[in-house]
Design a protein around this motif. Structure first.
Motif, mmCIF file in Angstrom:
data_model
loop_
_atom_site.group_PDB
_atom_site.id
_atom_site.type_symbol
_atom_site.label_atom_id
_atom_site.label_comp_id
_atom_site.label_asym_id
_atom_site.label_seq_id
_atom_site.Cartn_x
_atom_site.Cartn_y
_atom_site.Cartn_z
ATOM 1 N N ASP A 7 -30.254 30.864 -25.868
ATOM 2 C CA ASP A 7 -30.516 31.896 -24.864
ATOM 3 C C ASP A 7 -31.102 33.144 -25.501
ATOM 4 O O ASP A 7 -32.002 33.784 -24.939
ATOM 5 C CB ASP A 7 -29.220 32.238 -24.124
ATOM 6 N N ALA A 8 -30.608 33.498 -26.690
ATOM 7 C CA ALA A 8 -31.148 34.667 -27.387
ATOM 8 C C ALA A 8 -32.598 34.446 -27.784
ATOM 9 O O ALA A 8 -33.425 35.370 -27.705
ATOM 10 C CB ALA A 8 -30.294 34.978 -28.614
ATOM 11 N N ASP A 15 -24.856 26.424 -30.806
ATOM 12 C CA ASP A 15 -24.300 27.359 -29.820
ATOM 13 C C ASP A 15 -25.393 27.736 -28.824
ATOM 14 O O ASP A 15 -26.472 28.210 -29.218
ATOM 15 C CB ASP A 15 -23.786 28.608 -30.542
ATOM 16 N N ARG A 16 -25.123 27.528 -27.537
ATOM 17 C CA ARG A 16 -26.156 27.776 -26.527
ATOM 18 C C ARG A 16 -26.558 29.244 -26.468
ATOM 19 O O ARG A 16 -27.651 29.586 -26.002
ATOM 20 C CB ARG A 16 -25.670 27.318 -25.139
ATOM 21 N N ARG A 17 -25.680 30.130 -26.930
ATOM 22 C CA ARG A 17 -26.037 31.546 -26.939
ATOM 23 C C ARG A 17 -27.196 31.809 -27.888
ATOM 24 O O ARG A 17 -27.992 32.733 -27.671
ATOM 25 C CB ARG A 17 -24.826 32.389 -27.334
ATOM 26 N N VAL A 18 -27.307 30.997 -28.936
ATOM 27 C CA VAL A 18 -28.439 31.133 -29.860
ATOM 28 C C VAL A 18 -29.738 30.760 -29.151
ATOM 29 O O VAL A 18 -30.760 31.449 -29.297
ATOM 30 C CB VAL A 18 -28.220 30.242 -31.093
#
Length: 246
Positions: free
Chosen positions: A123-124, A118-121
């Motif tokens: 980015d985080a 997941d790209r949100r991981v």
């Protein structure tokens, strides 16, 4: 049915497991070529796949290469490389053949493992100040490891089955009883050799399946378990239903 019984009788005969051409020696040769080829392919394909998955560049080239490598006939490539390398370098020619066979699965497993995150991981991780190297080794590699192990699993199965053709250029392996049985018209020997290759592939697949399951990070397994619990509650028909009283 008699042929199958004869094949297992041939496998169980003690004399088949002794001598320089005993099955234990041929089995060791089969595993040796498989291990060497997959190890060399991993050194080439895994860093390339990680670079593609991390940067997002070069995926089209990797897909095209993997497709082309899978389309190459293994036996024809082996014969060609033996002619090019010379008869004194048949082991090297066979190893290169099996390395080419193993690279596509390893390459796909390496970059697909990163792409599945997941790209949100990512980015985080950047938001908390991680460097690109830290993101690679602490986030992407652990989370992408299950698919990479799946690529190893596919590569090992492809190579261990194809190493049987090494016997055609006098390099041994479990293909030797198969081609010997064909030339002598002893079909129980052919079937016995094929059964042994199949059993070896099944055993390796089972071990690598366990390794792939173990490669899933504990946090991911916990999240998957929590996500599965609401689905079980939402679909009570999946639960065990007690029988109606008579």
């Amino acid at each position: 049915m008699n042929l199958l019984a004869d094949a297992f009788a041939w496998l169980a005969a003690p004399e088949q497991w002794t001598g320089p051409n005993g099955l234990q020696h041929l089995l060791a040769q089969q595993l040796y070529f498989t291990a060497i080829a997959v190890a060399i392919a991993a050194v080439i394909a895994v860093p390339a796949g990680w670079a593609i998955g991390h940067t997002g560049r070069g995926r089209e080239v990797a897909v095209a290469f993997a497709g082309a490598a899978r389309a190459v006939p293994s036996f024809g490539l082996l014969v060609l490389l033996v002619l090019l390398f010379g008869v004194l370098h048949k082991p090297e020619a066979a190893t290169v053949t099996f390395v080419i066979l193993a690279i596509p699965s390893l390459l796909a497993g390496a970059y697909a493992g990163f792409e599945a995150i997941d790209r949100r991981v990512i980015d985080a991780a950047r938001a908390v100040g991680m460097t690109e190297a830290q993101i690679l080794w602490r986030v992407e590699v652990p989370l992408g490891l299950p698919l990479l192990v799946g690529g190893f699993r596919s590569a090992v199965l492809q190579v261990v089955a194809t190493v049987t053709i090494a016997a055609y250029v006098n390099l041994g392996g479990l293909g030797l009883p198969i081609i010997t049985g064909l030339s002598l018209r002893r079909y129980e020997v052919v079937l016995g050799g094929a059964v042994l290759v199949a059993l070896l592939a099944l055993a390796l697949d089972a071990l690598l399946a366990l390794a792939q399951r173990a490669a899933v990070p504990r946090g991911v397994r916990a999240d998957q378990g929590r996500a599965a619990a609401p689905r079980r509650r939402d679909h009570p028909e999946s639960a065990t239903v007690s029988p109606h009283p008579s």
